[in-house]
Write a protein that holds these residues in place. Sequence first.
Motif, PDB file in Angstrom:
ATOM      1  N   THR A 143       0.841  -1.202   0.000  1.00  0.00           N
ATOM      2  CA  THR A 143       0.000   0.000   0.000  1.00  0.00           C
ATOM      3  C   THR A 143       0.878   1.255   0.000  1.00  0.00           C
ATOM      4  N   SER A 144       0.229   2.397  -0.213  1.00  0.00           N
ATOM      5  CA  SER A 144       0.826   3.742  -0.138  1.00  0.00           C
ATOM      6  C   SER A 144       2.103   3.857  -0.948  1.00  0.00           C
ATOM      7  N   GLU A 145       3.215   4.208  -0.320  1.00  0.00           N
ATOM      8  CA  GLU A 145       4.485   4.422  -1.028  1.00  0.00           C
ATOM      9  C   GLU A 145       4.890   3.213  -1.867  1.00  0.00           C
ATOM     10  N   PHE A 146       4.480   2.035  -1.447  1.00  0.00           N
ATOM     11  CA  PHE A 146       4.900   0.802  -2.107  1.00  0.00           C
ATOM     12  C   PHE A 146       3.874   0.283  -3.125  1.00  0.00           C
ATOM     13  N   ALA A 147       2.781   1.023  -3.348  1.00  0.00           N
ATOM     14  CA  ALA A 147       1.726   0.582  -4.267  1.00  0.00           C
ATOM     15  C   ALA A 147       2.323   0.218  -5.622  1.00  0.00           C
ATOM     16  N   GLY A 148       1.956  -0.946  -6.115  1.00  0.00           N
ATOM     17  CA  GLY A 148       2.424  -1.417  -7.410  1.00  0.00           C
ATOM     18  C   GLY A 148       3.786  -2.086  -7.381  1.00  0.00           C
ATOM     19  N   ALA A 149       4.413  -2.135  -6.224  1.00  0.00           N
ATOM     20  CA  ALA A 149       5.751  -2.721  -6.123  1.00  0.00           C
ATOM     21  C   ALA A 149       5.683  -4.236  -6.009  1.00  0.00           C
ATOM     22  N   SER A 150       6.785  -4.873  -6.373  1.00  0.00           N
ATOM     23  CA  SER A 150       6.949  -6.308  -6.171  1.00  0.00           C
ATOM     24  C   SER A 150       8.350  -6.518  -5.623  1.00  0.00           C
ATOM     25  N   GLY A 151       8.605  -7.707  -5.118  1.00  0.00           N
ATOM     26  CA  GLY A 151       9.940  -7.972  -4.608  1.00  0.00           C
ATOM     27  C   GLY A 151       9.974  -9.063  -3.565  1.00  0.00           C
ATOM     28  N   LYS A 152      11.025  -9.005  -2.756  1.00  0.00           N
ATOM     29  CA  LYS A 152      11.298 -10.056  -1.775  1.00  0.00           C
ATOM     30  C   LYS A 152      11.521  -9.466  -0.388  1.00  0.00           C
ATOM     31  N   VAL A 153      11.199 -10.304   0.603  1.00  0.00           N
ATOM     32  CA  VAL A 153      11.558 -10.019   1.987  1.00  0.00           C
ATOM     33  C   VAL A 153      12.383 -11.203   2.480  1.00  0.00           C
ATOM     34  N   MET A 154      13.599 -10.914   2.958  1.00  0.00           N
ATOM     35  CA  MET A 154      14.491 -11.937   3.476  1.00  0.00           C
ATOM     36  C   MET A 154      14.640 -11.754   4.981  1.00  0.00           C
ATOM     37  N   LEU A 155      14.997 -12.833   5.680  1.00  0.00           N
ATOM     38  CA  LEU A 155      15.074 -12.807   7.144  1.00  0.00           C
ATOM     39  C   LEU A 155      16.345 -13.493   7.625  1.00  0.00           C
ATOM     40  N   ARG A 156      16.984 -12.877   8.609  1.00  0.00           N
ATOM     41  CA  ARG A 156      18.077 -13.468   9.377  1.00  0.00           C
ATOM     42  C   ARG A 156      17.903 -12.971  10.800  1.00  0.00           C
TER      43      ARG A 156
END
Length: 182
Positions: A143-156
């Motif tokens: 939503t908002s600033e990220f509307a239309g974005a795609s990508g990845k979330v990584m975790l450590r």
Amino acid sequence: MKTIGYAVVLLALLSFASCEDQKMTEEVPTLKRTQFTVTAKGPSVGQIKVKTDPETGAQKEVTCYLVELVDPQTGETVGTIEDCDIETVELPDGAFLSRVLSKFILYGRGTITSRGEVLQKPVGDGKYKTSSTPSEDNIVNVTSEFAGASGKVMLRGEIDMNQYDHNIIIFNCNFTIDVESM
């Protein structure tokens, strides 16, 4: 006369080709890439909620943990994360593999929701190393600033499960969010 006719045709073709080249360069969108890291830090009491499993579309009762997000460079609180355990299985070596739905609520910026598989390996004293490195885009809503974005979330990171019998987990997890938008 034929020479003038050929010249006119040649000029028309060059003009057309020039316009087509210009159109092609104008139509290529510029991708904006944003990458940042946030840390989920602190204790959280699990709460039962109903969520939609992003893989099956089914409504499920799941346990969710709400934790503050801090900027690891400044230590400032920048939002919260709602981390929901869709399903967890124990592996033969004592590790756990969890399917999670994580909603990052970033103050003044919007939200990013990702799905992923998190491996939790025991390191002793009720603590587990956590990791998730998706091979493909795992962001399912923005939503908002990220509307239309795609990508990845990584975790450590690491979680402390010493108070899990009271439904409490202590988080110290770094999430790297990598999004592309137009």
